[in-house]
Structures are given as C-alpha cells and as structure tokens.
Design an enzyme around this catalytic site. Structure first.
Site, short mmCIF file in Angstrom:
data_model
loop_
_atom_site.label_atom_id
_atom_site.label_comp_id
_atom_site.label_asym_id
_atom_site.label_seq_id
_atom_site.Cartn_x
_atom_site.Cartn_y
_atom_site.Cartn_z
N ASP B 188 0.84 -1.19 0.00
CA ASP B 188 0.00 0.00 0.00
C ASP B 188 0.87 1.23 0.00
OD1 ASP B 188 -1.82 -2.26 1.44
OD2 ASP B 188 -2.94 -0.90 0.15
N ASN B 198 1.78 -3.09 4.10
CA ASN B 198 0.90 -3.95 3.30
C ASN B 198 -0.02 -4.69 4.25
OD1 ASN B 198 0.13 -4.93 0.67
ND2 ASN B 198 1.07 -6.88 1.18
N LYS B 199 -1.01 -5.37 3.70
CA LYS B 199 -2.00 -6.11 4.48
C LYS B 199 -1.38 -6.85 5.67
CE LYS B 199 -5.85 -8.20 5.40
NZ LYS B 199 -6.91 -8.89 4.71
#
Lengths: 277, 277
Positions: B188, B198-199
């Site tokens: 992201d 990120n996730k």
C-alpha cells in the site's frame, strides 16, 4: 479379529471429531475410554481390546504425544481393575500437572504483564487463573484462531475471570507481538529434539516474538513430551475446510524449533533447551 | 467554507468504504474524482475544491502513499482542462506502470516456481498474468486473507487464468513458506526508510521467508513510494470487526522492514535497499 465395544468406538469417534479442544482434553477422553472398556470386558477379550487401543488411540491424532503416552501408561492385562486404576491415575496426574503448571507458570507473569497467546490451551488458561488468584494485574492479547475460532472460547473464559483481553485476527500476530512482554502458548506435543507442535500460527508468533525480543514459553504437561518422535517424523493432521466454494488447506499444527522457545513449563519445572540442540 | 460537490463526496465515500481492493484501485478512483470535479467546477470554486481535495483524498487512508502522491500530481488551478489532463495522465501512468511491473516481475518467475503471496495485489496479479503469457509453468500458494477474504478473489482470477493454486489459512503462512521458492506481495505504501506497508500478515510472511531462505519481493508502482513518510510515522487504519459478539482488533496493515525485502519491483526497475538502511 478383535473388536472394540461400540461404547468405546463412539468415544474414539468423538475424539476424532473434536475441533476446539486440544491434547489435554483428548488424553482425558482417551483415559475415560479405558475406564469404559474396563467395565465391559475382562480376561483375554480385555487384553485383545487393549492391544487394539494401543493402535487406535494414537491413530486419533499421530502428533499428539499425550495419546501415545496414555496407551503406554495402561498395561496390557486381563484384569479390569488394573486398567481402571491406571486410567484414573492418568487423569489424576494430568489434573495435578495442570495445577502445578498454573503455579509455576504464573510466577512468570509480573505486574502489568502483557501476555500474547495463540489458540486455546487449557494449560495456559490455568496459568492465567493462578496469576489472577495471586492478585496479579495483567492483560492478554489473543488470536481469534480461524477457522474454528477457539480463541473466542478463551475470550469467554477470560471474561468470566475478569482478566482484560484483546482479540486480534491471526494475521495481526506480527503487529501485536511487539506490544506484548511475554508469550505463552500450549503444545500438542514436544518432540525428542525439542520442537513444539502446536496450532498452526504458533511458529509465526514465535518468529515475531524472537524479532521483537519477547520471551516465548510453552505450557505442557510432561505427558505431552514425546520421547520417540523427532521433528522430521511429525505428520500434521489436515481437516477439510472450504471458503466460498474453494478448498482451503487446513493443517492443524505447525512446528516451532527449540531455538525460539525460552522454556517449556511442565509440572516438574521449566525445561530449557539442552546445549546440543 | 468550501464544499466539495455531492458527486465527488460520494466517490470519496465509496473509497472509504472499500474493503477488498487496495492502493492502486483507490488511487484510480481518486483520479476519477478529480475528473468529475473538473466537469463541475471552474475558477476560484475549482481552486478551493482542489485545496480541499489535498486534505480529503489523503485522509481516506493516511498510509496510502498513492493518495498523497495523486494530490501532489494535480495542480491547484482554476483551469478544469489542466485538472482533467493531469488526472487522466495519472491514470494512464498507473496502467503503464502496472504492465511494466508485470514484465519485469515475471522475469523473476522461473519454470516450476512456487510463488507464495498474501492478500490481493493487482500488481502481483499482473506479474502472474505476464508470466503465464510468457508460457511459464508455476503455481501459487495464497492466503484466504481473513476477515475480508480478498484471497478468494485472487483464487478466482487465477482459476480463470488457468494458473494452479492452493489456498491456505493465514495462520499457515509459516507452514507453507518453506514449500515456496519465491514470495511476491503488493504494497500500500513504501516509506522513505524502505518499510513496506501492506495487508497485516505480510510481516509474518516476510519473517517466515527469511527463516526459510525464500526471497521476498514487493510489487509496487512508483506512486506508492512515500518520499516524506517514515516508518515511525505510519498510522495504521483499523476497521470494525466482531466475531461471536466479541470485538476483534482489525488493523489493516503491518510494516515489514527493508531487511526482509529482497527488492521492490517498480515500473522503473527493481529497487534494492541502499546500504545505509
């Protein structure tokens, strides 16, 4: 060909179907199966059934040292009283072990400790209970533990004990490990070479704790130590699971090497890795 | 007090509500909001609205460098044509970037590669598509990515592309990382000091890959590089989530330090960590 009585078969079936409760529960259930057997059979029939139990009980879950150790604890004999006495002794020793693990483990919890855990371990719960009884204030970070959500069962227990907690998704273990000061997990088995077999995700928690300098301890009754199995021989059980029509792999356990474990809390004391491992 | 037109507000609302799609989708949607704005306003009103967009768009998600970079890409002007042209250019550059990432990234996939990924990244999907187009045979291990299960959306894409895959639960990342030969994830944002946002769960995958000697690459368009933000300044968005009546923490992202990332695949080439980080 020997056959186990249907009452015992159905107990084994119940053990195979159980999804939430772990090695301690299974071991106790197995011991109860022996007690039922001692009420139904005697002599040669009992002996044959006990031999079958030596195969059937560990086959419920091959990674569970407790099941293996249970079958070694019960003698092959035609005397139902001896079977019942040993099975009851196994249960009693297990209960005492858990209490003692609570005593020993709760000493690791200091005032304002933040303990992170994964999945549901009755031994870890016993430590929380003992620490609470000693008047310690601490809080717990726990995973929901998909896909069976046994973490929610732990949340319920902590709620009823008045211990503050926070539930996280499994994928946030890395994010939250750094907020903890201590990690406590259970074990389904500890192998000869010190590998900890526990709910899948434990290894990830161990890595994140190692990275963040958070000590990780494993709580396990001594009957979870498998003196024959090595980490290479572990066969991990998989249960069917699907999501939105897609098969999702669902191996129940992962394997955490000794080097990420600060110690194994048993009823006999805290085991630390021998130097050669 | 300036006010954005309702058409634009509702686009922002849609961006805030989106749960599955990531930074690239959000950036594109943001650019579309600028195009809509250019059709509705001009002169001083447009200027005021553009100033509001500089605050509102990044506020949709503060960890998303793409949103920040988008607002810097669009000039503050009263001329609707300039706004539209730049917004369209942003979209076009983004599409080109993704194609080029597919080209570059697919070179990392060798014959019989086993690629592990987490969550859904459109840049990673582009790499899979490009590798497939080049005739490479490989398979993918992917997480279901609880609690929104965007992994299942990826499974559906791979199925339609005819790329073999296996879905796992998030907690099995440690168990399966060792079966992979390459890890690919999206981002992201990438901060100034090289941290990959990120996730949640990406950091766990990175640790497990590091442990297992599996190289991990991040696929990210250059507009995801945040040249001002450092890893200490990241604010991670949390979305409400509950399970069986219990609140479950649900921070969307975690932060993976540079040292666990072999390289960041951008449209300009593969970035590797500078020595001082």
């Amino acid at each position: 060909m020997p056959m186990l009585p249907p009452e015992v078969r159905s107990l084994l079936e119940e053990m195979r179907a159980e999804r939430i409760r772990g090695a301690s529960w299974l071991a106790r259930k197995g011991a109860e199966a022996y007690i039922v057997l001692s009420e139904l059979l005697e002599g040669k029939e009992l002996e044959n059934a006990l031999m079958e139990m030596r195969r059937e009980i560990p086959a419920v879950n091959r990674t569970m040292a407790s099941l293996y150790n249970l079958t070694r604890f019960i003698p092959i004999t035609g005397d139902p009283d001896r079977v019942r006495t040993r099975a009851e002794e196994f249960i009693r020793l297990g209960e005492e072990a858990k209490r003692e693990i609570g005593n020993i483990g709760s000493e690791l919890i200091d005032e304002n400790e933040v303990v992170i855990t994964h999945s549901f371990s009755s031994a870890v719960l016993e430590i929380f209970k003992a620490a609470k009884k000693k008047g310690k204030r601490f809080r717990v970070i726990l995973t929901e533990s998909a896909p069976d959500y046994e973490g929610i069962a732990l949340a319920r227990e902590l709620e009823s004990l008045g211990i503050p907690f926070e539930v996280i998704t499994d994928a946030q273990l890395g994010l939250f490990a750094g907020n903890a000061t201590l990690a406590l997990v259970g074990a389904d088995s500890v192998t000869r070479d010190g590998a900890v077999v526990n709910k899948a995700g434990t290894y990830l928690l161990a890595l994140a704790c190692h990275e963040g300098g958070v000590p990780l301890y494993v709580a396990a009754e001594s009957f979870k130590l498998h003196l024959e199995l090595t980490s290479e021989e572990i066969e991990i059980v998989e249960r069917p699971y699907a999501r939105q029509g897609y098969r999702v792999r669902n191996f129940l356990f992962d394997v955490t090497p000794w080097r990420y474990v600060r110690g194994v809390i048993t009823e006999l004391g805290i085991l630390v890795p021998p130097k050669e491992i």
